[in-house]
Write an enzyme that holds these catalytic residues in place. Structure first.
Site, short mmCIF file in Angstrom:
data_model
loop_
_atom_site.label_atom_id
_atom_site.label_comp_id
_atom_site.label_asym_id
_atom_site.label_seq_id
_atom_site.Cartn_x
_atom_site.Cartn_y
_atom_site.Cartn_z
N HIS A 97 9.12 115.76 26.24
CA HIS A 97 9.21 115.96 27.96
C HIS A 97 7.37 116.49 27.90
CE1 HIS A 97 12.43 115.30 30.33
NE2 HIS A 97 13.16 114.90 29.27
N GLU B 234 7.83 128.29 32.44
CA GLU B 234 9.19 128.56 32.30
C GLU B 234 9.88 129.35 33.20
OE1 GLU B 234 9.71 128.96 28.06
OE2 GLU B 234 8.17 127.58 27.52
#
Length: 166
Positions: free
Chosen positions: A44, A56
């Site tokens: 990805h 994140e």
């Protein structure tokens, strides 16, 4: 963007966000539990390329969305991984946290595109924990769709617009 596993929903959402802004933020909710997941995350990231800022954020989505400034576009990938992170094996409470980050996404100063799995299209799972997750994911998707301006179901990389449109 809704879709089943490997439906092309993430790639389609990335293309929409790329077309909308040169300043792109990717809110990554997946955790790298094993080698297979690490490889998926790497694929990805490679597909997005270096022009994306990646944050994140496996759980604290409301805080991350509150920190987004104006003038860009945001891709949150994905609501299903977030739900898995906050419920875990115990099937914990998630509704208040979901309401908080959905409100933050709605109020965000940059447009937010959200990827989520449609896990209700298959067979009824054989165990109570999986049935609870399937039910919770369906409820989360309903909450997201109710607040969204546009909703697409992606199958084989092709969008079917359920609400709004391109």
């Amino acid at each position: 963007m809704l879709g089943h596993s490997a439906s092309g929903k993430s790639a389609y959402a990335e293309a929409l966000v790329e077309a909308s802004s040169d300043t792109r933020t990717y809110l990554a909710t997946a955790r790298a539990w094993d080698d297979e997941m690490r490889a998926k995350i790497a694929r990805h990231a490679a597909r997005r390329g270096p022009d994306w800022r990646t944050v994140e954020v496996p759980e604290a989505l409301a805080d991350a969305l509150d920190d987004i400034g104006p003038g860009g576009a945001v891709l949150l990938d994905c609501a299903t991984m977030w739900l898995l992170n906050v419920t875990g094996d115990a099937g914990g409470a998630w509704q208040d946290a979901a309401d908080a980050w959905i409100a933050a996404a709605t109020a965000c100063r940059s447009p937010v595109t959200i990827v989520s799995n449609d896990v209700g299209g298959g067979v009824v799972p054989a165990n109570a924990m999986a049935r609870r997750f399937q039910r919770d994911q369906g409820l989360l998707n309903q909450r997201l769709a109710a607040r969204a301006d546009r909703v697409a179901l992606v199958t084989a990389g092709l969008p079917q617009w359920l609400k709004g449109g391109p």
